[in-house]
Design an enzyme around this catalytic site. Structure first.
Site: not given
Ligand code: GAR
Length: 210
Positions: A16, A18, A94-96, A111, A113
């Site tokens: 978390g 982000n 990380m789920r649909l 979302n 990425h």
């Molecule tokens: C982030 O880097 C996000 O962009 C990625 O997971 C990480 C979560 O980090 N998402 C994906 O790869 C989606 N395909 P966080 O939990 O520390 O924010």
């Protein structure tokens, strides 16, 4: 009278960071938005702890407690509706996401990425870009749809890979870009500045939004 602030529901699976960047931006007055609820699909997701520390409702929804994917997504939708969410933000979820949620929030699910889509979708975008040897990487914020990392792109920020970068310094640069870009896009959404037509999106100039 002050304008109503946008209520954001955040979906996470893990650390978390982000989410934290969004909470920090909101509390620092950089967003016309507040995080109204955080939902995780893992009980131990540290992002839930971040939410609790910020006095934001933190909800764990256990997929195993629901018979079907559809029932699980219906529960997610109900939780967002209960907290009167205007915008759903996937931050390392990380789920649909099911149509139960997507249809309840048309063009209101984002979302992030950690790669320049459509390159390197999936759960290891940073590692995949690094292993491929790209010189320009970056991050993407897009509208979510029922596929992984696939919906209309709203914004991208490029990150260069320099000769002295390691996977660690590269990863840190990617996350820095994420923590800048995601709050920025959320603020655009809060101000009604993101227009979508098919796969095309436009960011209206500041004066044209709310
Ligand atoms: C982030 O880097 C996000 O962009 C990625 O997971 C990480 C979560 O980090 N998402 C994906 O790869 C989606 N395909 P966080 O939990 O520390 O924010």
């Amino acid at each position: 009278m002050p304008e109503k602030r946008m209520r954001v529901g955040v979906l996470i699976s893990g650390g978390g960071t982000n989410l934290q960047a969004i909470i920090d931006a909101s509390r620092a007055g950089r967003l016309d938005a507040d995080v109204a609820v955080v939902i995780a699909n893992h009980e131990g997701a540290y992002g839930l702890e971040r939410a609790r520390k910020a006095h934001i409702p933190a909800v764990w929804l256990d997929r195993a407690a629901y018979d079907t994917f559809s029932a699980y997504n219906h529960a997610i939708r109900l939780a967002f509706e209960e907290h009167e969410v205007d915008l759903v933000v996937m931050a390392g979820y990380m789920r649909l996401l099911g149509t139960e949620v997507l249809n309840a929030f048309p063009n209101r699910v984002l979302n992030i990425h950690p790669a320049l889509l459509p390159s390197f979708p999936g759960s290891s975008g940073i590692r995949d870009a690094w292993d491929y040897g790209v010189k320009i990487a970056g991050v993407t914020v897009h509208f979510a749809n029922e596929k992984f990392d696939e919906g209309p792109i709203i914004a991208q920020e490029a990150v260069s890979i320099e000769p002295d970068d390691t996977i660690e310094t590269f990863e840190a640069k990617i996350h820095e870009a994420e923590y800048r870009l995601y709050p920025q896009v959320i603020q655009w959404m809060a101000r009604g500045r993101v227009v979508i037509e098919g796969r095309g999106t436009t960011i209206l100039p500041q004066s044209a939004g709310r």
